[in-house]
Design a protein around this motif. Structure first.
Motif, PDB file in Angstrom:
ATOM      1  N   GLN A  16       1.047  -0.938   0.371  1.00  0.00           N
ATOM      2  CA  GLN A  16      -0.048   0.307   0.137  1.00  0.00           C
ATOM      3  C   GLN A  16       0.920   1.125  -0.282  1.00  0.00           C
ATOM      4  OE1 GLN A  16      -4.087  -0.506   1.841  1.00  0.00           O
ATOM      5  NE2 GLN A  16      -2.642  -1.136   3.815  1.00  0.00           N
ATOM      6  N   SER A  17       2.208   1.691   1.032  1.00  0.00           N
ATOM      7  CA  SER A  17       3.120   2.214   0.641  1.00  0.00           C
ATOM      8  C   SER A  17       4.108   2.661  -0.352  1.00  0.00           C
ATOM      9  CB  SER A  17       3.766   2.422   1.838  1.00  0.00           C
ATOM     10  OG  SER A  17       4.813   3.218   2.245  1.00  0.00           O
ATOM     11  N   ALA A  55      -0.911   4.377 -10.123  1.00  0.00           N
ATOM     12  CA  ALA A  55      -0.211   5.029 -10.035  1.00  0.00           C
ATOM     13  C   ALA A  55      -0.544   6.295  -8.901  1.00  0.00           C
ATOM     14  CB  ALA A  55       0.994   6.240 -11.207  1.00  0.00           C
ATOM     15  N   LEU A  56      -0.236   6.673  -8.219  1.00  0.00           N
ATOM     16  CA  LEU A  56      -1.458   8.038  -7.518  1.00  0.00           C
ATOM     17  C   LEU A  56      -0.531  10.058  -7.807  1.00  0.00           C
ATOM     18  CD1 LEU A  56      -1.302   7.013  -4.153  1.00  0.00           C
ATOM     19  CD2 LEU A  56      -3.184   6.061  -5.687  1.00  0.00           C
ATOM     20  N   THR A 147      -5.096   9.386   1.979  1.00  0.00           N
ATOM     21  CA  THR A 147      -4.626   8.480   1.837  1.00  0.00           C
ATOM     22  C   THR A 147      -5.268   7.351   1.490  1.00  0.00           C
ATOM     23  OG1 THR A 147      -3.052   6.540   3.059  1.00  0.00           O
ATOM     24  CG2 THR A 147      -5.251   7.506   3.927  1.00  0.00           C
ATOM     25  N   THR A 148      -4.686   6.708   0.542  1.00  0.00           N
ATOM     26  CA  THR A 148      -5.431   5.319  -0.232  1.00  0.00           C
ATOM     27  C   THR A 148      -5.130   3.737   0.453  1.00  0.00           C
ATOM     28  OG1 THR A 148      -3.464   4.910  -1.143  1.00  0.00           O
ATOM     29  CG2 THR A 148      -5.216   5.943  -2.355  1.00  0.00           C
ATOM     30  N   GLU A 149      -4.127   4.365   1.823  1.00  0.00           N
ATOM     31  CA  GLU A 149      -3.450   2.644   2.708  1.00  0.00           C
ATOM     32  C   GLU A 149      -4.685   2.679   3.718  1.00  0.00           C
ATOM     33  OE1 GLU A 149      -0.180   3.157   4.017  1.00  0.00           O
ATOM     34  OE2 GLU A 149       0.896   4.701   2.800  1.00  0.00           O
ATOM     35  N   LEU A 150      -5.400   1.106   3.566  1.00  0.00           N
ATOM     36  CA  LEU A 150      -6.250   1.265   4.646  1.00  0.00           C
ATOM     37  C   LEU A 150      -6.137   0.502   5.744  1.00  0.00           C
ATOM     38  CD1 LEU A 150      -8.406  -1.695   2.319  1.00  0.00           C
ATOM     39  CD2 LEU A 150      -9.185   0.929   3.155  1.00  0.00           C
ATOM     40  N   PRO A 151      -6.883   0.987   6.861  1.00  0.00           N
ATOM     41  CA  PRO A 151      -5.719  -0.049   8.104  1.00  0.00           C
ATOM     42  C   PRO A 151      -6.170  -1.270   7.915  1.00  0.00           C
ATOM     43  CG  PRO A 151      -7.819   0.812   8.511  1.00  0.00           C
ATOM     44  CD  PRO A 151      -7.483   1.309   7.221  1.00  0.00           C
TER      45      PRO A 151
END
Length: 158
Positions: A16-17, A55-56, A147-151
């Motif tokens: 995710q990172s 790609a972000l 963010t696109t990162e999920l916990p």
């Protein structure tokens, strides 16, 4: 996938990172050799946990600094209307997120545009094709977090 172990969760957090890491780098970070790491990533992709790799982009640098959150209300609650609305929204590139909501408004759209005039053109295009009874547009003044990162859960939910 029925359960994620600690290595799967670690892989997901890393990916995710930074999805650009090679399998070698990824394997080293999670303490595996290359082949087992690659197999785990493949399994996560096949299970649907990893939906896609993208790609972000930086919206401001691309000339799209305005984010608008549009709350949409309709008085037409038929499957046909919902399908027509969904198909129309999917065709509008300015809509980057669309949610069907519970509450006072039926849908929430996040719209990214270059300026207020571009939003006005978007708005006119939206209402031209689907029956909407009300729209409230909220213009973001500052992005505090995105963010696109999920916990990633530390343990498997039961």
């Amino acid at each position: 996938m029925s359960s994620l172990d600690a290595i799967d969760r670690h892989l997901l957090a890393i990916l995710q990172s930074d999805v650009s890491l090679s399998i070698e780098e990824l394997a080293e970070r999670v303490g595996l050799t290359k082949t087992p790491c690659w197999r785990r990533v493949q399994k996560l992709e096949k299970s649907g946990i990893i939906r896609r790799k993208v790609a972000l982009l930086n919206a401001e640098i691309l000339g799209l600094p305005v984010s608008v959150f549009a709350q949409v209300k309709t008085d037409q609650h038929t499957p046909e209307w919902a399908e027509a609305f969904s198909k129309h929204v999917e065709q509008l590139p300015e809509v980057v997120d669309c949610y069907r909501m519970a509450g006072d408004y039926d849908y929430l759209l996040r719209v990214v545009v270059s300026d207020i005039s571009a939003y006005d053109r978007f708005y006119k295009e939206l209402i031209r094709h689907v029956g909407i009874s009300d729209i409230i547009s909220n213009f973001a003044l500052e992005q505090i977090k995105s963010t696109t990162e999920l916990p990633i859960p530390t343990e498997n939910p039961e």
